[in-house]
Design a protein around this motif. Structure first.
Motif, PDB file in Angstrom:
ATOM      1  N   ASP A 127       0.853  -1.196   0.000  1.00 19.08           N
ATOM      2  CA  ASP A 127       0.000   0.000   0.000  1.00 19.08           C
ATOM      3  C   ASP A 127       0.883   1.238   0.000  1.00 19.08           C
ATOM      4  N   ASN A 128       1.584   1.445  -1.104  1.00 17.99           N
ATOM      5  CA  ASN A 128       2.516   2.569  -1.189  1.00 17.99           C
ATOM      6  C   ASN A 128       1.832   3.914  -1.004  1.00 17.99           C
ATOM      7  N   LEU A 129       0.568   4.006  -1.395  1.00 19.07           N
ATOM      8  CA  LEU A 129      -0.138   5.281  -1.317  1.00 19.07           C
ATOM      9  C   LEU A 129      -0.982   5.426  -0.052  1.00 19.07           C
ATOM     10  N   ASN A 130      -0.912   4.421   0.837  1.00 18.70           N
ATOM     11  CA  ASN A 130      -1.686   4.497   2.093  1.00 18.70           C
ATOM     12  C   ASN A 130      -3.153   4.808   1.824  1.00 18.70           C
ATOM     13  N   TRP A 131      -3.754   4.011   0.926  1.00 23.14           N
ATOM     14  CA  TRP A 131      -5.151   4.305   0.578  1.00 23.14           C
ATOM     15  C   TRP A 131      -6.028   3.058   0.527  1.00 23.14           C
ATOM     16  N   ARG A 132      -5.471   1.884   0.753  1.00 22.87           N
ATOM     17  CA  ARG A 132      -6.275   0.659   0.699  1.00 22.87           C
ATOM     18  C   ARG A 132      -7.060   0.495   2.003  1.00 22.87           C
ATOM     19  N   LYS A 133      -8.358   0.327   1.876  1.00 23.67           N
ATOM     20  CA  LYS A 133      -9.204   0.170   3.055  1.00 23.67           C
ATOM     21  C   LYS A 133      -9.258  -1.277   3.534  1.00 23.67           C
ATOM     22  N   SER A 134      -8.746  -2.197   2.731  1.00 23.26           N
ATOM     23  CA  SER A 134      -8.713  -3.605   3.109  1.00 23.26           C
ATOM     24  C   SER A 134      -7.548  -4.283   2.391  1.00 23.26           C
ATOM     25  N   GLN A 135      -6.827  -5.157   3.106  1.00 18.29           N
ATOM     26  CA  GLN A 135      -5.739  -5.937   2.534  1.00 18.29           C
ATOM     27  C   GLN A 135      -5.996  -7.416   2.798  1.00 18.29           C
ATOM     28  N   SER A 136      -5.243  -8.283   2.108  1.00 21.66           N
ATOM     29  CA  SER A 136      -5.578  -9.705   2.150  1.00 21.66           C
ATOM     30  C   SER A 136      -4.344 -10.590   2.256  1.00 21.66           C
ATOM     31  N   LEU A 137      -4.532 -11.726   2.923  1.00 16.06           N
ATOM     32  CA  LEU A 137      -3.592 -12.834   2.893  1.00 16.06           C
ATOM     33  C   LEU A 137      -4.295 -13.979   2.172  1.00 16.06           C
ATOM     34  N   LEU A 138      -3.667 -14.504   1.128  1.00 13.78           N
ATOM     35  CA  LEU A 138      -4.268 -15.565   0.323  1.00 13.78           C
ATOM     36  C   LEU A 138      -3.599 -16.894   0.659  1.00 13.78           C
ATOM     37  N   LEU A 139      -4.407 -17.898   0.970  1.00 15.13           N
ATOM     38  CA  LEU A 139      -3.886 -19.211   1.323  1.00 15.13           C
ATOM     39  C   LEU A 139      -4.185 -20.204   0.212  1.00 15.13           C
ATOM     40  N   PHE A 140      -3.166 -21.008  -0.163  1.00 15.99           N
ATOM     41  CA  PHE A 140      -3.281 -22.025  -1.202  1.00 15.99           C
ATOM     42  C   PHE A 140      -2.705 -23.336  -0.690  1.00 15.99           C
ATOM     43  N   LYS A 141      -3.194 -24.428  -1.197  1.00 17.65           N
ATOM     44  CA  LYS A 141      -2.493 -25.690  -1.025  1.00 17.65           C
ATOM     45  C   LYS A 141      -1.211 -25.623  -1.857  1.00 17.65           C
TER      46      LYS A 141
END
Length: 331
Positions: free
Chosen positions: A143-157
């Motif tokens: 979030d280089n611009l400090n503007w994302r209201k939500s971030q994610s961690l994606l889990l995979f097999k």
């Protein structure tokens, strides 16, 4: 003048509309652009400890160059839990969502498509085991611009080399935000015993430590659990040698866990944190890590343990064209 004013109104309205649709904080993003252009985008929230870091005796060996030209900016690296000769890598933002396989010398072994939005900012990668199954975590946390209201961690097999070019399905998407604003996160690692991920903020001085549950269902609101006070500030040599980018020399760009140890990579050095059996990670990060000096390497943004006392690191291609080198650190 009337038409120019109308154009400005329409342009601003379009930006606001797109920002709302993409769940972005447009005013804060514009503010961050101004701060970045004036080299004032780092946020000081406390003081560094000023304590001297013991230097860990180590050797640094060049292993090779990243063979796959599509890996323009390796922002995450992880060693397979199934085959220790296999490493996974991801690209930073602006690239197709893909997972790449390579060996420790950079030789390309294959790639998998990630079934995910092309509008992402992948920043770190972790391999871990839970209840006998091997997984990968991809951190969509930039979030280089400090503007994302939500971030994610994606889990995979964890995939197989037999299934190259197939889509990787997201087993679980863990979403979160921060109770007091936005954070650019490039350093993420998984604590298998607690089924949690730890994250370190990039542009806060000193960096903050956050914890995310991988078991939790629903969106999580995070608060900092502590800070890492003992990564030293850039030296006068850093500031002189790196020009306007010198102020970023000591920022965390990647992290990994292995056998009770944690390593944090900055643009110029590695820091090793050692965890005793009864310690928790927050108290470990509050201590003084051992410093592993590195030669001057361009764009360091990915690190992975390759064994108990061995680390691989790499980063981006300078100007998107030059070789991306892989180095092995033994200690």
């Amino acid at each position: 003048m009337k038409y120019f004013s109308l154009f400005i109104v329409l342009a601003v309205g379009s930006i606001w509309g797109l920002g709302h649709k993409a769940n972005l904080d447009i005013p804060n993003g514009l503010k961050t652009v101004v701060l970045t252009l004036t080299n004032k985008d780092l946020v000081k929230i406390g003081s560094r400890s000023g304590l001297e870091n013991p230097v860990l005796l180590s050797s640094v060996l060049w292993r090779g160059s990243v063979e796959e030209e599509a890996l323009l900016e390796t922002s995450g690296l992880a060693q397979s839990k199934i085959d220790n000769s296999l490493f996974y890598a991801i690209n930073d933002s602006g690239n197709d969502p893909k997972l790449f396989g390579l060996d420790s010398s950079g030789r390309h072994l294959g790639a998998w498509n990630i079934d995910y939005s092309p509008k992402h900012d992948f920043e770190d990668l972790a391999a871990f085991e839970i209840e006998g199954d091997s997984y990968l975590l991809v951190a969509d946390t930039g979030d280089n611009l400090n503007w994302r209201k939500s971030q994610s961690l994606l889990l995979f097999k964890e995939p197989s080399l037999d299934g190259l070019e197939k889509n990787l399905d997201v087993v679980k998407r863990v979403t979160f935000s921060f109770h007091d604003g936005h954070r650019d996160i490039e350093s993420v690692a998984v604590d298998e015993s607690g089924k949690t991920a730890y994250m370190v903020s990039k542009k806060r001085i000193p960096p903050e430590v956050f914890r995310v549950s991988l078991d939790h269902e629903g969106h999580q609101i995070l608060e900092a659990l502590g800070t890492i006070n003992s990564i030293p500030a850039p030296t006068p040599v850093d500031l002189a040698r790196r020009g306007p980018f010198g102020i970023y020399s000591s920022l965390p760009t990647a992290m990994d866990f292995h056998s009770g140890n944690a390593v944090i990579l900055t643009y110029k050095e590695l820091y090793l944190f050692e965890k005793k059996p009864d310690d928790d990670w927050v108290s470990v990060f509050s201590g003084v890590p051992k410093k592993i000096p590195l030669p001057q390497i361009y764009g360091l943004e990915a690190v992975a343990f390759a064994g108990p006392q061995k680390i691989l690191l790499t980063g981006e291609r300078e100007n998107g064209q030059k070789a991306s080198e892989i180095f092995e650190v033994s200690f």
